[in-house]
Every structure is written in structure tokens, then in C-alpha cells.
Scaffold this motif. Sequence first.
Motif, PDB file in Angstrom:
ATOM      1  N   GLY A 325       0.793  -1.214   0.123  1.00 33.12           N
ATOM      2  CA  GLY A 325      -0.045  -0.020  -0.113  1.00 33.12           C
ATOM      3  C   GLY A 325       0.692   1.097   0.076  1.00 33.12           C
ATOM      4  N   GLU A 326       2.082   1.234   0.012  1.00 32.03           N
ATOM      5  CA  GLU A 326       2.810   2.307   0.019  1.00 32.03           C
ATOM      6  C   GLU A 326       3.849   2.194  -1.201  1.00 32.03           C
ATOM      7  OE1 GLU A 326       2.686   4.430   2.386  1.00 32.03           O
ATOM      8  OE2 GLU A 326       1.490   3.289   3.837  1.00 32.03           O
ATOM      9  N   SER A 327       4.550   3.352  -1.565  1.00 35.30           N
ATOM     10  CA  SER A 327       5.435   3.608  -2.517  1.00 35.30           C
ATOM     11  C   SER A 327       6.844   3.862  -2.143  1.00 35.30           C
ATOM     12  CB  SER A 327       4.907   4.708  -3.367  1.00 35.30           C
ATOM     13  OG  SER A 327       4.701   6.078  -2.574  1.00 35.30           O
ATOM     14  N   GLU A 328       7.047   4.005  -1.016  1.00 33.07           N
ATOM     15  CA  GLU A 328       8.462   4.358  -0.485  1.00 33.07           C
ATOM     16  C   GLU A 328       9.349   2.998  -0.587  1.00 33.07           C
ATOM     17  OE1 GLU A 328      10.950   6.175   3.244  1.00 33.07           O
ATOM     18  OE2 GLU A 328       8.910   6.760   3.020  1.00 33.07           O
ATOM     19  N   PRO A 329      10.569   2.784  -1.340  1.00 33.45           N
ATOM     20  CA  PRO A 329      11.125   1.824  -0.970  1.00 33.45           C
ATOM     21  C   PRO A 329      11.954   1.422   0.212  1.00 33.45           C
ATOM     22  CG  PRO A 329      12.456   3.304  -2.136  1.00 33.45           C
ATOM     23  CD  PRO A 329      11.151   3.723  -2.126  1.00 33.45           C
ATOM     24  N   ILE A 330      11.860   0.257   0.699  1.00 35.20           N
ATOM     25  CA  ILE A 330      12.424  -0.096   2.103  1.00 35.20           C
ATOM     26  C   ILE A 330      13.652  -1.157   1.986  1.00 35.20           C
ATOM     27  CG2 ILE A 330      10.214   0.386   3.205  1.00 35.20           C
ATOM     28  CD1 ILE A 330       9.809  -2.651   3.363  1.00 35.20           C
ATOM     29  N   ALA A 331      13.666  -1.801   0.729  1.00 35.73           N
ATOM     30  CA  ALA A 331      15.004  -2.706   0.856  1.00 35.73           C
ATOM     31  C   ALA A 331      15.008  -2.981  -0.805  1.00 35.73           C
ATOM     32  CB  ALA A 331      14.479  -4.119   1.548  1.00 35.73           C
ATOM     33  N   ILE A 332      16.224  -3.834  -1.002  1.00 35.12           N
ATOM     34  CA  ILE A 332      16.454  -4.502  -2.232  1.00 35.12           C
ATOM     35  C   ILE A 332      16.646  -5.892  -2.066  1.00 35.12           C
ATOM     36  CG2 ILE A 332      17.776  -4.563  -4.304  1.00 35.12           C
ATOM     37  CD1 ILE A 332      18.132  -1.607  -4.235  1.00 35.12           C
ATOM     38  N   ILE A 333      15.975  -6.744  -2.550  1.00 35.34           N
ATOM     39  CA  ILE A 333      16.367  -8.160  -2.684  1.00 35.34           C
ATOM     40  C   ILE A 333      17.154  -8.732  -3.941  1.00 35.34           C
ATOM     41  CG2 ILE A 333      14.746  -8.953  -0.971  1.00 35.34           C
ATOM     42  CD1 ILE A 333      12.967  -9.931  -3.015  1.00 35.34           C
ATOM     43  N   ARG A 334      17.989  -9.444  -3.449  1.00 31.45           N
ATOM     44  CA  ARG A 334      18.906 -10.219  -4.932  1.00 31.45           C
ATOM     45  C   ARG A 334      18.264 -11.374  -4.858  1.00 31.45           C
ATOM     46  NH1 ARG A 334      24.620  -9.721  -2.681  1.00 31.45           N
ATOM     47  NH2 ARG A 334      23.797 -11.104  -1.146  1.00 31.45           N
ATOM     48  N   ILE A 335      18.527 -12.024  -6.281  1.00 34.25           N
ATOM     49  CA  ILE A 335      18.187 -13.349  -6.479  1.00 34.25           C
ATOM     50  C   ILE A 335      19.019 -14.365  -5.780  1.00 34.25           C
ATOM     51  CG2 ILE A 335      19.864 -13.856  -8.572  1.00 34.25           C
ATOM     52  CD1 ILE A 335      17.373 -14.915  -9.992  1.00 34.25           C
ATOM     53  N   GLN A 336      20.195 -14.014  -5.322  1.00 31.35           N
ATOM     54  CA  GLN A 336      20.919 -14.814  -4.391  1.00 31.35           C
ATOM     55  C   GLN A 336      20.307 -15.091  -3.134  1.00 31.35           C
ATOM     56  OE1 GLN A 336      22.062 -12.356  -6.347  1.00 31.35           O
ATOM     57  NE2 GLN A 336      24.338 -12.405  -6.627  1.00 31.35           N
ATOM     58  N   ASP A 337      19.536 -13.987  -2.623  1.00 31.56           N
ATOM     59  CA  ASP A 337      18.882 -14.090  -1.290  1.00 31.56           C
ATOM     60  C   ASP A 337      17.870 -15.057  -1.462  1.00 31.56           C
ATOM     61  OD1 ASP A 337      20.466 -11.757  -0.543  1.00 31.56           O
ATOM     62  OD2 ASP A 337      18.941 -10.306  -1.289  1.00 31.56           O
ATOM     63  N   LEU A 338      17.094 -15.183  -2.454  1.00 29.29           N
ATOM     64  CA  LEU A 338      16.179 -16.270  -2.618  1.00 29.29           C
ATOM     65  C   LEU A 338      16.573 -17.657  -2.834  1.00 29.29           C
ATOM     66  CD1 LEU A 338      13.753 -14.194  -4.952  1.00 29.29           C
ATOM     67  CD2 LEU A 338      13.649 -14.287  -2.076  1.00 29.29           C
ATOM     68  N   THR A 339      17.703 -17.671  -3.800  1.00 31.40           N
ATOM     69  CA  THR A 339      18.094 -19.192  -3.919  1.00 31.40           C
ATOM     70  C   THR A 339      19.035 -19.464  -2.651  1.00 31.40           C
ATOM     71  OG1 THR A 339      20.127 -18.165  -5.054  1.00 31.40           O
ATOM     72  CG2 THR A 339      18.275 -18.748  -6.333  1.00 31.40           C
ATOM     73  N   ARG A 340      19.432 -18.583  -1.845  1.00 34.04           N
ATOM     74  CA  ARG A 340      20.217 -19.428  -0.537  1.00 34.04           C
ATOM     75  C   ARG A 340      19.351 -19.927   0.511  1.00 34.04           C
ATOM     76  NH1 ARG A 340      22.213 -14.690   0.487  1.00 34.04           N
ATOM     77  NH2 ARG A 340      20.778 -14.037   2.214  1.00 34.04           N
ATOM     78  N   ILE A 341      18.115 -19.346   0.471  1.00 38.30           N
ATOM     79  CA  ILE A 341      17.015 -20.025   1.014  1.00 38.30           C
ATOM     80  C   ILE A 341      16.557 -21.307   0.836  1.00 38.30           C
ATOM     81  CG2 ILE A 341      16.944 -18.062   2.664  1.00 38.30           C
ATOM     82  CD1 ILE A 341      13.995 -17.623   0.952  1.00 38.30           C
ATOM     83  N   GLY A 342      16.694 -21.822  -0.574  1.00 35.68           N
ATOM     84  CA  GLY A 342      16.098 -23.051  -1.187  1.00 35.68           C
ATOM     85  C   GLY A 342      15.119 -22.790  -2.035  1.00 35.68           C
ATOM     86  N   LEU A 343      14.739 -21.709  -2.471  1.00 36.20           N
ATOM     87  CA  LEU A 343      13.897 -21.553  -3.379  1.00 36.20           C
ATOM     88  C   LEU A 343      14.013 -21.736  -4.737  1.00 36.20           C
ATOM     89  CD1 LEU A 343      12.012 -18.010  -2.442  1.00 36.20           C
ATOM     90  CD2 LEU A 343      10.840 -20.403  -2.155  1.00 36.20           C
TER      91      LEU A 343
END
Length: 343
Positions: A325-343
Motif C-alpha cells: 500500500g506504500e510507494s517508498e522503497p524499504i529494501a532491495i532483494i537479490r536473486i541470491q537471497d532467494l536461492t540461498r534459502i532454497g527457493l
Amino acid sequence: MNPNTERGRINYVIETRLKNTEAYMDSFKRTFDTEIREVLKLKKRIDPKTIQEVISLILNCRGRVVITGMGKSGIIGRKISSTLASTGTPSFFLHPAEGLHGDLGRITRNDIVFAISNSGETQEVLRILPSVRRIGAKLISITGNARSTLARLSNVSIDTGAIEEACPLGLAPTSTTTATLILGDALAVALLDVRDFKPEDFAVFHPGGSLGQKLLLTVKGVIRTISRTHPVAHQNAKVKEVLFRMTDSGIGAVSIVDEENRLIGILTDGDIRKALSNGNISWDQTISEIYTTDPYYVTTDQLAAEALHLMEEKDINVLPVVSSGESEPIAIIRIQDLTRIGL
């Protein structure tokens, strides 16, 4: 070992044949060939209209698909029922003998009974059919005999035809059970496809497993595992300044915002290197001409699996994150962040 006793004779035969490795390895490989051949024959033999009828009946079922069968057919039926249930088709297995002793009360008129019997004449299965008909449930069957009692009493019957067993004696169910299992899997996958069943739907039915936990993980949950600063730059910031922020964060990207801190773009170190190598920009110029406008982004309440799918589909390695519901960015995620957790 006394070859004159029955046990001694059997042991002698076994030991003699064990030495003949070529013979039993041929038998081992022949089983693969036989079952594969019979499955491919079944694939060609099955009537598409029959499968369409079965799919339609199940999709319109307001209750559950009740799988039943005796012996090896029952074992295969349990697996088919489990696969259906985990892919969006409510199902349970009913042992026909237990059904004869009260468990038929679990069936309602809104259900479909799915009976499996290669002969189509299995007595335990046939004996529950009068009650099934009286209850009012529809009946689907898989049988190798289109003229059998089970086939004739079914609303729809899938005829697998004569299947050659891999067992050299023709007695132990081998090819027939394999073919029935694949047939059940094919039905489950077809139903999954028609229902547009997604990974997150699968996760709902598997919350206790590691796969379910991963698939139910939200972007917010991923952010909690990230211990780094979130680089943000104004659209009129200079190249040198933004590059320093990228280096400090270790992400290699910066969220670009306007005067009201609303996300309007993203800039990667690759964008900067490309612009500098082409001579299009200098260190002291602003980034206004080189950042990507209208970037792809995700919200904190989206599933991490959705974020990964977006990255793979768009061939990007980083995604800005905004609160729902907001437009202010709070973070950036990398594809490595997701693959590291096993997705």
C-alpha cells in the motif's frame, strides 16, 4: 549343505543361478523394457473423450474423490488419492473390505467413487457398488476389461486393455500397477493444470514440510534475513555519490526516489559501467539519464516465490521492495537471497 533335502536343493539352485549373472541381469533389464513398452501402448490406447469425461466429472464434483481397490490396486489407489489431495482435488482412500463394515458411511451423494480393478470382477469392490449407487455417488473405474461388471456399472470407465506383466509367470502385478499409477498421476496433473494450481496452493497443503515453509515465505520474511543497508538515491544524485552508496551496501544496485521518496527507478553498477564505457556520462553528472524508470518491484506481503518467478521471467537480479500500500522503497532483494534459502 545337503542337496538331498528340499532346503538344500533350493539353496543349490539359488547359488548356481547367482553365478549366472548374465541371466538375472537380462531379467532385471527386461522388466524395464516390458513396463515402459506397456505404458506407451496404454498412452496410445486410451480414448481422449473418456479422459475428458473423467476430468469433467471430477471438476464438477462438489464432494471428494473416494479411491477404492483391493490388494496391489489398493496400494496404487492410496498413492493416487494422496497425489490428488496434495494437488487440489479433495480425496481419500476407502478400503472396500472396511467399506463393507461401516466405512461406506463416509461416502456422500456429492462424492465420486473411483474404483480400481484390473479384472473388473474383484468381489470386495463389486459388493460395495449397490450401496454406492443407493447413496447416489458417481462411479468412475479403471479396469483392464471393458466388458467386466465394474466397467458396466460405472458412469465412466477407463479401459486399460490387456497389459503384459513383466513377471515371467504373468502372476505378480507389475506392468498393470505401473500403468495404473502413471494413469493416476496423469489425471492429477491434468486436473492441476485445469485448476491453475500454483506453488503457493501446493504449499498450503504442505505447511509442515520444508518445501511448504519455503513456498509460504513472504518477501517480508526474506528481508528479515538480510543484514545490510538499503541504498537509496535521489534522481538528481551524482554518479560518483551513487557508486559509493552501492559499494557500501554490497548490493550493486540503488533504489531511485523522487522528492517525496516514492520509488521511480533503479540503477545498477552495470548501468553505470555501461554508461561510462560508452562515454555517455561522467563521474560528476547526475544519474537522471541512466537509471531505469518504472522498475519492477515487489511488496512485503507477496510470496518470496513470486519474487523469484518475476526475476527469472524478466531476467533481472535485483528487485526493490515497498511496503504494502506504500510507494517508498524499504529494501532491495537479490536473486541470491532467494536461492540461498532454497527457493
